[in-house]
Design a protein around this motif. Structure first.
Motif, PDB file in Angstrom:
ATOM      1  N   ASP A   1       0.827  -0.979   0.000  1.00  0.00           N
ATOM      2  CA  ASP A   1      -0.032   0.035  -0.013  1.00  0.00           C
ATOM      3  C   ASP A   1       0.927   1.187   0.070  1.00  0.00           C
ATOM      4  O   ASP A   1       2.008   1.073   0.295  1.00  0.00           O
ATOM      5  CB  ASP A   1      -0.993   0.253   1.412  1.00  0.00           C
ATOM      6  CG  ASP A   1      -2.035  -0.908   1.285  1.00  0.00           C
ATOM      7  OD1 ASP A   1      -2.601  -0.983   0.199  1.00  0.00           O
ATOM      8  OD2 ASP A   1      -2.200  -1.603   2.232  1.00  0.00           O
ATOM      9  N   CYS A   2       0.191   2.273  -0.394  1.00  0.00           N
ATOM     10  CA  CYS A   2       0.985   3.749  -0.270  1.00  0.00           C
ATOM     11  C   CYS A   2      -0.111   4.893   0.136  1.00  0.00           C
ATOM     12  O   CYS A   2      -1.393   4.658  -0.407  1.00  0.00           O
ATOM     13  CB  CYS A   2       1.603   4.130  -1.554  1.00  0.00           C
ATOM     14  SG  CYS A   2       2.991   3.111  -1.849  1.00  0.00           S
ATOM     15  N   PHE A   3       0.224   5.446   1.042  1.00  0.00           N
ATOM     16  CA  PHE A   3      -0.787   6.690   1.443  1.00  0.00           C
ATOM     17  C   PHE A   3      -0.054   8.014   1.357  1.00  0.00           C
ATOM     18  O   PHE A   3       1.445   8.073   1.461  1.00  0.00           O
ATOM     19  CB  PHE A   3      -1.100   6.247   2.894  1.00  0.00           C
ATOM     20  CG  PHE A   3      -1.953   4.964   2.955  1.00  0.00           C
ATOM     21  CD1 PHE A   3      -3.356   4.889   2.961  1.00  0.00           C
ATOM     22  CD2 PHE A   3      -1.333   3.901   3.206  1.00  0.00           C
ATOM     23  CE1 PHE A   3      -4.098   3.728   2.928  1.00  0.00           C
ATOM     24  CE2 PHE A   3      -1.784   2.526   3.405  1.00  0.00           C
ATOM     25  CZ  PHE A   3      -3.351   2.612   2.988  1.00  0.00           C
ATOM     26  N   MET A   4      -0.828   9.027   1.298  1.00  0.00           N
ATOM     27  CA  MET A   4      -0.304  10.494   1.350  1.00  0.00           C
ATOM     28  C   MET A   4      -1.401  11.273   1.917  1.00  0.00           C
ATOM     29  O   MET A   4      -2.729  11.192   1.880  1.00  0.00           O
ATOM     30  CB  MET A   4       0.038  10.887  -0.091  1.00  0.00           C
ATOM     31  CG  MET A   4       0.660  12.448  -0.235  1.00  0.00           C
ATOM     32  SD  MET A   4       1.444  12.688  -1.755  1.00  0.00           S
ATOM     33  CE  MET A   4      -0.214  12.702  -2.765  1.00  0.00           C
ATOM     34  N   THR A   5      -0.975  12.455   2.630  1.00  0.00           N
ATOM     35  CA  THR A   5      -2.021  13.306   3.293  1.00  0.00           C
ATOM     36  C   THR A   5      -2.754  13.965   2.137  1.00  0.00           C
ATOM     37  O   THR A   5      -2.024  14.454   1.184  1.00  0.00           O
ATOM     38  CB  THR A   5      -0.983  14.362   4.000  1.00  0.00           C
ATOM     39  OG1 THR A   5      -0.205  13.714   4.933  1.00  0.00           O
ATOM     40  CG2 THR A   5      -2.111  15.539   4.772  1.00  0.00           C
ATOM     41  N   SER A   6      -4.017  13.983   2.236  1.00  0.00           N
ATOM     42  CA  SER A   6      -5.059  14.612   1.359  1.00  0.00           C
ATOM     43  C   SER A   6      -4.718  15.919   0.732  1.00  0.00           C
ATOM     44  O   SER A   6      -5.085  16.440  -0.041  1.00  0.00           O
ATOM     45  CB  SER A   6      -6.450  14.103   1.288  1.00  0.00           C
ATOM     46  OG  SER A   6      -6.590  14.722   2.782  1.00  0.00           O
ATOM     47  N   ASP A   7      -4.398  16.825   2.031  1.00  0.00           N
ATOM     48  CA  ASP A   7      -4.557  18.245   1.839  1.00  0.00           C
ATOM     49  C   ASP A   7      -3.090  19.034   1.700  1.00  0.00           C
ATOM     50  O   ASP A   7      -2.876  20.076   2.134  1.00  0.00           O
ATOM     51  CB  ASP A   7      -5.245  18.893   3.196  1.00  0.00           C
ATOM     52  CG  ASP A   7      -4.759  18.606   4.311  1.00  0.00           C
ATOM     53  OD1 ASP A   7      -3.702  17.587   4.335  1.00  0.00           O
ATOM     54  OD2 ASP A   7      -4.998  19.117   5.300  1.00  0.00           O
ATOM     55  N   TRP A   8      -2.156  18.195   1.175  1.00  0.00           N
ATOM     56  CA  TRP A   8      -0.858  18.691   1.412  1.00  0.00           C
ATOM     57  C   TRP A   8      -0.624  20.078   0.246  1.00  0.00           C
ATOM     58  O   TRP A   8       0.187  21.012   0.669  1.00  0.00           O
ATOM     59  CB  TRP A   8       0.012  17.805   0.500  1.00  0.00           C
ATOM     60  CG  TRP A   8      -0.205  17.197  -0.905  1.00  0.00           C
ATOM     61  CD1 TRP A   8      -0.981  16.458  -1.353  1.00  0.00           C
ATOM     62  CD2 TRP A   8       0.345  17.893  -1.927  1.00  0.00           C
ATOM     63  NE1 TRP A   8      -0.943  16.297  -2.542  1.00  0.00           N
ATOM     64  CE2 TRP A   8      -0.181  17.296  -3.017  1.00  0.00           C
ATOM     65  CE3 TRP A   8       1.447  18.776  -2.128  1.00  0.00           C
ATOM     66  CZ2 TRP A   8       0.309  17.639  -4.335  1.00  0.00           C
ATOM     67  CZ3 TRP A   8       1.668  19.169  -3.453  1.00  0.00           C
ATOM     68  CH2 TRP A   8       1.313  18.459  -4.626  1.00  0.00           C
ATOM     69  N   GLU A   9      -1.359  20.112  -0.619  1.00  0.00           N
ATOM     70  CA  GLU A   9      -1.276  21.382  -1.565  1.00  0.00           C
ATOM     71  C   GLU A   9      -1.638  22.513  -0.667  1.00  0.00           C
ATOM     72  O   GLU A   9      -1.199  23.723  -1.024  1.00  0.00           O
ATOM     73  CB  GLU A   9      -2.294  21.308  -2.606  1.00  0.00           C
ATOM     74  CG  GLU A   9      -1.901  20.322  -3.587  1.00  0.00           C
ATOM     75  CD  GLU A   9      -2.580  19.966  -4.939  1.00  0.00           C
ATOM     76  OE1 GLU A   9      -2.356  20.379  -5.846  1.00  0.00           O
ATOM     77  OE2 GLU A   9      -3.731  19.369  -4.843  1.00  0.00           O
ATOM     78  N   LYS A  10      -2.677  22.586   0.314  1.00  0.00           N
ATOM     79  CA  LYS A  10      -2.975  23.497   1.002  1.00  0.00           C
ATOM     80  C   LYS A  10      -1.968  23.916   2.218  1.00  0.00           C
ATOM     81  O   LYS A  10      -1.583  25.367   2.330  1.00  0.00           O
ATOM     82  CB  LYS A  10      -4.446  23.365   1.477  1.00  0.00           C
ATOM     83  CG  LYS A  10      -5.118  24.543   2.416  1.00  0.00           C
ATOM     84  CD  LYS A  10      -6.361  24.345   2.838  1.00  0.00           C
ATOM     85  CE  LYS A  10      -6.864  25.348   3.796  1.00  0.00           C
ATOM     86  NZ  LYS A  10      -8.231  24.925   4.343  1.00  0.00           N
ATOM     87  N   VAL A  11      -1.550  22.911   2.694  1.00  0.00           N
ATOM     88  CA  VAL A  11      -0.805  23.357   3.971  1.00  0.00           C
ATOM     89  C   VAL A  11       0.523  23.087   3.783  1.00  0.00           C
ATOM     90  O   VAL A  11       1.272  23.396   4.643  1.00  0.00           O
ATOM     91  CB  VAL A  11      -1.145  22.420   5.240  1.00  0.00           C
ATOM     92  CG1 VAL A  11      -2.592  22.475   5.549  1.00  0.00           C
ATOM     93  CG2 VAL A  11      -0.875  20.691   4.899  1.00  0.00           C
ATOM     94  N   GLY A  12       0.969  22.445   2.668  1.00  0.00           N
ATOM     95  CA  GLY A  12       2.513  22.434   2.435  1.00  0.00           C
ATOM     96  C   GLY A  12       3.152  21.191   2.911  1.00  0.00           C
ATOM     97  O   GLY A  12       4.390  21.281   3.113  1.00  0.00           O
ATOM     98  N   GLU A  13       2.546  20.624   3.690  1.00  0.00           N
ATOM     99  CA  GLU A  13       3.251  19.420   4.349  1.00  0.00           C
ATOM    100  C   GLU A  13       2.602  18.128   4.192  1.00  0.00           C
ATOM    101  O   GLU A  13       1.271  17.928   3.831  1.00  0.00           O
ATOM    102  CB  GLU A  13       3.246  19.525   5.981  1.00  0.00           C
ATOM    103  CG  GLU A  13       4.030  20.691   6.150  1.00  0.00           C
ATOM    104  CD  GLU A  13       4.103  20.714   7.728  1.00  0.00           C
ATOM    105  OE1 GLU A  13       5.068  21.254   8.478  1.00  0.00           O
ATOM    106  OE2 GLU A  13       3.311  20.235   8.317  1.00  0.00           O
TER     107      GLU A  13
END
Length: 479
Positions: A29-41
């Motif tokens: 599996d792979c996962f990533m923070t969904s709101d990264w474009e907004k918060v920059g992290e």
């Protein structure tokens, strides 16, 4: 095939394993923070699955606005329960979405490249955790992400000290006026998140510190040549195009052979192939196209259901770690639960005798337990018999766990999962004795108090529904 030199495999540390073998493990599996474009992290998780049905997870903390890879770490070979709990805990603090490996790869390496434009190199931890990723070559399709803010580097420093650390680099590599920055104070939520991560790391360190039983099995001489009546079976099984798959028609054709003749042929092939791979597996063997010879033979012995083959099956469970990596990959559980249940359900004394052999690999031993735990689901009248069998095992381990003799804390922790599936509250006193040594891997099922609470509360188990007992269904799944 020439017999490999018989030599016990060298135990690798987690760091050595990651450097040498992690890229051979399939990505689960792979996962990533969904709101990264907004918060920059963003937190990116890359999960690889081991042959022993455990998971090694790379965790990458990404600053997409400026700093690239700020930190990374890993969880090594945690089981399914811990993996699910880990994801749940991450989701309490982050909005995670499932992504493809290509997306995860490009996010990480793209952020690193963007930071390097400003002269900022990735965290030193990446020197190791890069091996949980594929090499950054053209073999990985390119995905372009937008980094920075409005196309420019935007430093969000946690304090003045961090700001002063990076400003000279930004000035030198980007030029004054070509970037922006702000200074934020760390908030309580961030600190809580870091405290949780620190606690998880401590738990994993404790798991890694639990002593394992040393592998020391002295195997018998195995056949140096294959002598079978049906030569076409050898050609079929050693053909890499048939790896982990046989059609229903082919299975039916094989099982139409005289059963006694077929049983002997399958056992001979298993013993020969075991002799070729029971020591240190050579680089040329690792690089040879995979043919699932042992898997075919075990599944077909399971389909025959002749308990006279049980000693040969148990002999395969006496081998070293490389043997299972080489022959089974990540599907070892499906194979052995099926075969051991089919051949061993009426021969619990023989299974117990196997558990008394010293110096075996714990993750091989473990496969006995889910097969035995399956019996009451299909034969409810045998529940008391199975509980008594597990009690005998637990009593046998008492006094031996401290010496890692025929067992270790990992094995007991793994077995506890099957006792929870059985809701075997009758065994809590014996289990408490073992957990009282402080040598059981609590990363498997938690502390004893948690196990006791779950057993006493009761509940339904979906264990039986996850086990396939039809050879054709297993081939469909693993193929």
């Amino acid at each position: 095939m020439k017999k490999a030199k018989q030599q016990a495999s060298k135990q690798l540390t987690p760091e050595q394993y990651i450097r040498q073998k992690a890229r051979m493990l399939p990505v689960e599996d792979c996962f990533m923070t969904s709101d990264w474009e907004k918060v920059g992290e963003s937190i990116v998780l890359v999960v690889r699955r081991h042959v022993k049905e455990t998971y090694t997870i790379g965790v990458y903390l990404i600053d997409t606005f400026c700093l690239g890879l700020k930190d990374s770490y890993y969880y090594f070979s945690i089981d399914k329960i811990d993996y699910d709990n880990l994801l749940e805990r991450f989701r309490r603090n982050e909005s995670l979405e499932k992504i493809s490996y290509n997306e995860a790869h490009n996010m990480i390496f793209g952020a690193i490249a963007f930071a390097e434009e400003a002269g900022i190199t990735p965290s030193d931890s990446f020197e190791l955790t890069q091996y949980l990723l594929e090499e950054d070559t053209e073999d990985v399709p390119l995905i372009e992400y937008d980094y920075g803010k409005n196309g420019e580097h935007f430093l969000c420093a946690n304090n003045r000290l961090e700001l002063n650390r990076y400003l000279p680099l930004l000035d030198k590599n980007l030029g004054k006026g070509n970037y922006h920055y702000i200074v934020n104070d760390e908030d309580a939520e961030y600190k809580d998140s870091m405290d949780w991560l620190e606690n998880m790391e401590k738990m994993m360190e404790r798991t890694a510190s639990i002593p394992e039983e040393k592998y020391s099995y002295c195997h018998p001489e195995y056949p140096a040549v294959i002598r079978v009546k049906n030569d076409w079976l050898v050609s079929l099984f050693y053909d890499h195009r048939n790896a982990c798959k046989l059609s229903e028609a082919t299975v039916q054709k094989i099982l139409a052979l005289p059963h006694e003749e077929l049983r002997i042929d399958l056992e001979q092939i298993i013993l020969y192939e075991t002799g070729c791979t029971c020591g240190q597996i050579s680089e040329s063997q690792w690089n040879t196209e995979y043919a699932s010879v042992i898997i075919h033979c075990l599944l077909l012995l399971g389909a025959l259901g002749d308990a006279r083959s049980l000693p040969v099956v148990l002999e395969t469970l006496c081998q070293n770690e490389d043997y299972y990596d080489y022959h089974f990959g990540d599907i070892v559980g499906e194979i052995y639960t099926y075969v051991l249940y089919r051949l061993g359900k009426e021969h619990l004394d023989e299974l117990f005798a196997y558990l008394q052999i010293p110096g075996l690999y714990s993750y091989a031993r473990y496969h006995i337990f889910p097969a035995v735990a399956l019996i009451p689901f299909y034969q409810p009248e045998r529940r008391d018999e199975v509980i008594d069998w597990f009690r005998k095992v637990l009593v046998f381990y008492a006094g031996r766990l401290e010496k890692q003799e025929c067992c270790d804390g990992i094995l007991v922790g793994l077995m506890t999962k099957d006792l929870l599936d059985l809701q075997a509250k009758e065994l809590l006193p014996e289990l408490k004795v073992l957990y009282g040594t402080d040598l059981v891997d609590t990363g498997c099922c938690g502390e004893y108090s948690e196990i006791e609470k779950e057993m006493l509360q009761g509940g339904d188990s979906d264990f039986r529904g996850s086990v396939l007992l039809d050879i054709n269904e297993i081939y469909k799944k693993i193929g």
